[in-house]
Design a protein around this motif. Sequence first.
Motif, PDB file in Angstrom:
ATOM      1  N   THR A 283       0.845  -1.192   0.000  1.00  0.00           N
ATOM      2  CA  THR A 283       0.000   0.000   0.000  1.00  0.00           C
ATOM      3  C   THR A 283       0.881   1.244   0.000  1.00  0.00           C
ATOM      4  OG1 THR A 283      -0.054   0.125   2.398  1.00  0.00           O
ATOM      5  CG2 THR A 283      -1.753  -1.240   1.334  1.00  0.00           C
ATOM      6  N   PRO A 284       0.314   2.419  -0.216  1.00  0.00           N
ATOM      7  CA  PRO A 284       1.126   3.642  -0.185  1.00  0.00           C
ATOM      8  C   PRO A 284       1.818   3.880   1.159  1.00  0.00           C
ATOM      9  CG  PRO A 284      -0.947   4.078  -1.269  1.00  0.00           C
ATOM     10  CD  PRO A 284      -1.047   2.693  -0.691  1.00  0.00           C
ATOM     11  N   ALA A 285       1.302   3.295   2.221  1.00  0.00           N
ATOM     12  CA  ALA A 285       1.955   3.452   3.525  1.00  0.00           C
ATOM     13  C   ALA A 285       3.305   2.748   3.572  1.00  0.00           C
ATOM     14  CB  ALA A 285       1.052   2.906   4.632  1.00  0.00           C
TER      15      ALA A 285
ATOM     16  N   THR B 270      -5.374   8.083  -5.736  1.00  0.00           N
ATOM     17  CA  THR B 270      -6.569   8.643  -5.112  1.00  0.00           C
ATOM     18  C   THR B 270      -7.721   8.746  -6.099  1.00  0.00           C
ATOM     19  OG1 THR B 270      -5.734  10.887  -5.448  1.00  0.00           O
ATOM     20  CG2 THR B 270      -5.322   9.877  -3.305  1.00  0.00           C
ATOM     21  N   SER B 271      -7.417   9.027  -7.347  1.00  0.00           N
ATOM     22  CA  SER B 271      -8.459   9.089  -8.371  1.00  0.00           C
ATOM     23  C   SER B 271      -9.132   7.727  -8.552  1.00  0.00           C
ATOM     24  CB  SER B 271      -7.849   9.561  -9.692  1.00  0.00           C
ATOM     25  OG  SER B 271      -8.794   9.489 -10.724  1.00  0.00           O
ATOM     26  N   VAL B 272      -8.339   6.676  -8.586  1.00  0.00           N
ATOM     27  CA  VAL B 272      -8.876   5.318  -8.735  1.00  0.00           C
ATOM     28  C   VAL B 272      -9.698   4.939  -7.507  1.00  0.00           C
ATOM     29  CG1 VAL B 272      -8.231   2.878  -8.884  1.00  0.00           C
ATOM     30  CG2 VAL B 272      -7.140   4.549 -10.383  1.00  0.00           C
ATOM     31  N   LEU B 273      -9.228   5.304  -6.324  1.00  0.00           N
ATOM     32  CA  LEU B 273      -9.998   5.024  -5.100  1.00  0.00           C
ATOM     33  C   LEU B 273     -11.388   5.634  -5.193  1.00  0.00           C
ATOM     34  CD1 LEU B 273      -7.375   5.678  -2.269  1.00  0.00           C
ATOM     35  CD2 LEU B 273      -8.298   3.469  -2.961  1.00  0.00           C
TER      36      LEU B 273
ATOM     37  N   LEU C 235     -13.303   2.560  -3.547  1.00  0.00           N
ATOM     38  CA  LEU C 235     -12.478   1.619  -2.799  1.00  0.00           C
ATOM     39  C   LEU C 235     -12.089   2.173  -1.435  1.00  0.00           C
ATOM     40  CD1 LEU C 235     -10.172   0.557  -5.755  1.00  0.00           C
ATOM     41  CD2 LEU C 235     -12.115  -0.702  -4.815  1.00  0.00           C
ATOM     42  N   PRO C 236     -11.935   1.307  -0.457  1.00  0.00           N
ATOM     43  CA  PRO C 236     -11.508   1.756   0.877  1.00  0.00           C
ATOM     44  C   PRO C 236      -9.996   1.984   0.918  1.00  0.00           C
ATOM     45  CG  PRO C 236     -11.762  -0.612   0.863  1.00  0.00           C
ATOM     46  CD  PRO C 236     -12.208  -0.131  -0.496  1.00  0.00           C
ATOM     47  N   ILE C 237      -9.568   2.712   1.926  1.00  0.00           N
ATOM     48  CA  ILE C 237      -8.134   2.932   2.121  1.00  0.00           C
ATOM     49  C   ILE C 237      -7.860   2.940   3.623  1.00  0.00           C
ATOM     50  CG2 ILE C 237      -8.382   5.440   2.026  1.00  0.00           C
ATOM     51  CD1 ILE C 237      -5.555   5.451   0.677  1.00  0.00           C
ATOM     52  N   ASP C 238      -6.735   2.364   4.011  1.00  0.00           N
ATOM     53  CA  ASP C 238      -6.383   2.348   5.424  1.00  0.00           C
ATOM     54  C   ASP C 238      -5.819   3.714   5.833  1.00  0.00           C
ATOM     55  OD1 ASP C 238      -3.161   1.995   5.582  1.00  0.00           O
ATOM     56  OD2 ASP C 238      -3.993   0.976   3.826  1.00  0.00           O
ATOM     57  N   ARG C 239      -5.880   3.991   7.105  1.00  0.00           N
ATOM     58  CA  ARG C 239      -5.469   5.297   7.628  1.00  0.00           C
ATOM     59  C   ARG C 239      -4.008   5.634   7.292  1.00  0.00           C
ATOM     60  NH1 ARG C 239      -7.352   8.053  12.891  1.00  0.00           N
ATOM     61  NH2 ARG C 239      -9.135   6.891  12.160  1.00  0.00           N
ATOM     62  N   ALA C 240      -3.118   4.672   7.464  1.00  0.00           N
ATOM     63  CA  ALA C 240      -1.692   4.928   7.204  1.00  0.00           C
ATOM     64  C   ALA C 240      -1.458   5.285   5.740  1.00  0.00           C
ATOM     65  CB  ALA C 240      -0.862   3.715   7.602  1.00  0.00           C
ATOM     66  N   SER C 241      -2.144   4.615   4.830  1.00  0.00           N
ATOM     67  CA  SER C 241      -1.989   4.914   3.404  1.00  0.00           C
ATOM     68  C   SER C 241      -2.585   6.266   3.054  1.00  0.00           C
ATOM     69  CB  SER C 241      -2.632   3.823   2.548  1.00  0.00           C
ATOM     70  OG  SER C 241      -1.898   2.629   2.665  1.00  0.00           O
ATOM     71  N   ALA C 242      -3.729   6.591   3.664  1.00  0.00           N
ATOM     72  CA  ALA C 242      -4.335   7.900   3.432  1.00  0.00           C
ATOM     73  C   ALA C 242      -3.390   9.004   3.882  1.00  0.00           C
ATOM     74  CB  ALA C 242      -5.671   7.996   4.158  1.00  0.00           C
ATOM     75  N   GLU C 243      -2.752   8.814   5.024  1.00  0.00           N
ATOM     76  CA  GLU C 243      -1.805   9.804   5.524  1.00  0.00           C
ATOM     77  C   GLU C 243      -0.579   9.914   4.615  1.00  0.00           C
ATOM     78  OE1 GLU C 243      -0.973   8.911   9.616  1.00  0.00           O
ATOM     79  OE2 GLU C 243      -3.079   9.186  10.189  1.00  0.00           O
ATOM     80  N   ALA C 244      -0.089   8.786   4.120  1.00  0.00           N
ATOM     81  CA  ALA C 244       1.062   8.792   3.212  1.00  0.00           C
ATOM     82  C   ALA C 244       0.720   9.548   1.928  1.00  0.00           C
ATOM     83  CB  ALA C 244       1.493   7.371   2.896  1.00  0.00           C
TER      84      ALA C 244
END
Length: 72
Positions: A27-29, A47-50, A55-64
């Motif tokens: 993941t991006p994290a 982020t565009s694909v999400l 699609l869901p994203i985990d907190r660490a990846s969202a922050e990254a």
Amino acid sequence: MRARFANDPANLIAVAGAANFAKASHTPASWMPPNEAFRCDYAHRYTSVLRQYGLPIDRASAEALRGVLRAC
């Protein structure tokens, strides 16, 4: 929807085998492109694909991703 996602040009980026192997299913994290100049494009695409596919994203990846996008 699954076939559209798998063949979406936003998900298909030509890369060298070593880069593809290093990315794997991280993941991006835990993985960002080694080419720092490409990280903004990568984060925008990700982020565009999400959003497009809901699609869901985990907190660490969202922050990254937020960190990369802030620096763009």
